[in-house]
Scaffold this active site. Structure first.
Site, PDB file in Angstrom:
ATOM      1  N   SER A 158      -2.137  -2.846  -3.631  1.00 37.57           N
ATOM      2  CA  SER A 158      -1.563  -3.098  -2.425  1.00 37.57           C
ATOM      3  C   SER A 158      -0.727  -4.357  -2.617  1.00 37.57           C
ATOM      4  CB  SER A 158      -2.600  -3.331  -1.198  1.00 37.57           C
ATOM      5  OG  SER A 158      -1.853  -3.335  -0.061  1.00 37.57           O
ATOM      6  N   ASP A 255      -1.498   7.323   3.063  1.00 36.37           N
ATOM      7  CA  ASP A 255      -1.446   5.768   3.200  1.00 36.37           C
ATOM      8  C   ASP A 255       0.300   5.643   3.632  1.00 36.37           C
ATOM      9  OD1 ASP A 255      -1.089   3.226   2.447  1.00 36.37           O
ATOM     10  OD2 ASP A 255      -1.064   3.301   0.353  1.00 36.37           O
ATOM     11  N   HIS A 285      -5.317   4.434   2.125  1.00 41.75           N
ATOM     12  CA  HIS A 285      -5.052   2.985   1.405  1.00 41.75           C
ATOM     13  C   HIS A 285      -6.306   2.428   1.403  1.00 41.75           C
ATOM     14  CE1 HIS A 285      -2.300  -0.318   0.613  1.00 41.75           C
ATOM     15  NE2 HIS A 285      -3.287  -1.148   0.863  1.00 41.75           N
TER      16      HIS A 285
END
Length: 316
Positions: A158, A255, A285
């Site tokens: 991320s 996501d 995610h």
């Protein structure tokens, strides 16, 4: 995007939860993040040795944690430098301790997890500057960390994937050795127009990274002094990705950041970089943090480990 049955059960539990990051103060949100990842990450994998370090950089001192898995030979070792996720606002060495242990053990390499200054105390591109400086420091002081500086990889999830992409660009420009960049559902485009990516609309209400939480992160990670066109903020806008390290890009179908990761993988390939794009349909995610909950997590970790082994020449 249809969720896999296993992921659907996890999402249902998330939606039933009474606490959300956006309902908490900053300190409470940071602790909640650490506690959540501890619960989802499973039991910590034993290491042969774990060292705590402080990197004395020009502008700050950053904490780092060095993991040496069981079976790793003494001395200079192939090394993965890892940056944690958390929207540039949350996360630290503790939040990602279980992930780092898993990756070190599966890849059979040394792993150095590096902290960086968080927003809103330090807005972007401070985190990017920290990541670049930290990587350069580790290269220049490789012997002190038992790093084989010709067998180095960088990776993160991320926000950490974003920082890893930035480090790969800086390593190319600085002439630093780098054999692999591992970008796990990375954020790569922080312009306001990035909200127009279809995955940000389609997956806006899919936890844990909803559109509401994305906005919460955005309000805290950037301010008037943050230039979204700066490649350290939006690496997808770098003039060229040519000659950056070979890449493993992992994306998740459910996501909000899916399209940014897919686009970055395509841009890397278009610019002549060797890219392995691993896509997980029906997965959310943050799934790399969910070893205790999802089978896909172990599969993705093995994919990362295989790439690290291949690029760093790890045998056995």
């Amino acid at each position: 995007m249809a969720l896999t049955p296993e992921v659907a059960r996890v999402v249902a539990k998330m939606r039933e939860a009474e606490i959300a990051f956006t309902d908490l103060g900053l300190a409470e949100a940071r602790q909640f993040y650490i506690d959540t990842l501890a619960a989802s990450g499973g039991e910590p994998v034993p290491m042969d040795e774990v060292f705590e370090h402080e990197l004395a950089l020009a502008d700050c001192r950053l904490a780092a944690r060095r993991y040496r898995p069981q079976g790793l030979a003494e001395g200079a070792a192939p090394t993965l430098v890892y940056f944690h996720g958390g929207g540039w606002v949350l996360g630290d060495l503790e939040s990602h301790d279980r992930i780092c242990r898993q990756l070190a053990q599966r890849a059979g390499c040394q792993l150095v997890a590096v902290d960086y200054r968080l927003a809103p105390e330090h807005r972007l591109p401070t985190a990017s500057e920290d990541a670049i400086a930290a990587y350069g420091y580790l290269v220049e002081n490789a012997a002190a960390f038992d790093i084989d500086d010709q067998r180095l990889a960088v990776g993160g999830d991320s926000a950490g994937g974003h920082l890893s992409a930035v480090v790969a660009l800086a390593a190319r420009d600085q002439g630093w050795p780098l054999a692999l960049q591992v970008l796990i559902y990375p954020a790569t485009d922080l312009r306001e127009a990035a909200g127009q990516y279809p995955s940000k609309v389609r997956n806006a209400n899919v936890p844990p990274l909803t559109a509401e939480l994305m906005a919460w992160f955005g309000q805290r990670s950037a301010d008037a002094g943050t230039d979204p066109l700066d490649w350290r903020v939006s690496p997808v806008l770098a003039s060229t990705l040519e000659d950056t390290a070979p890449a493993l890009v992992i994306t998740a179908g459910a996501d909000v950041l899916m399209d940014e990761g897919v686009l970055y993988a395509a841009r890397l390939a278009d610019d002549g970089v060797d890219v392995d794009h691993a896509h997980y349909p029906g997965v959310i995610h943050g799934f790399i943090e969910m070893h205790a909950w999802l089978a896909a997590t172990g599969d993705a970790m093995d994919r990362v480990a295989a790439a690290v082994r291949a690029r760093l020449g790890i045998v056995g």
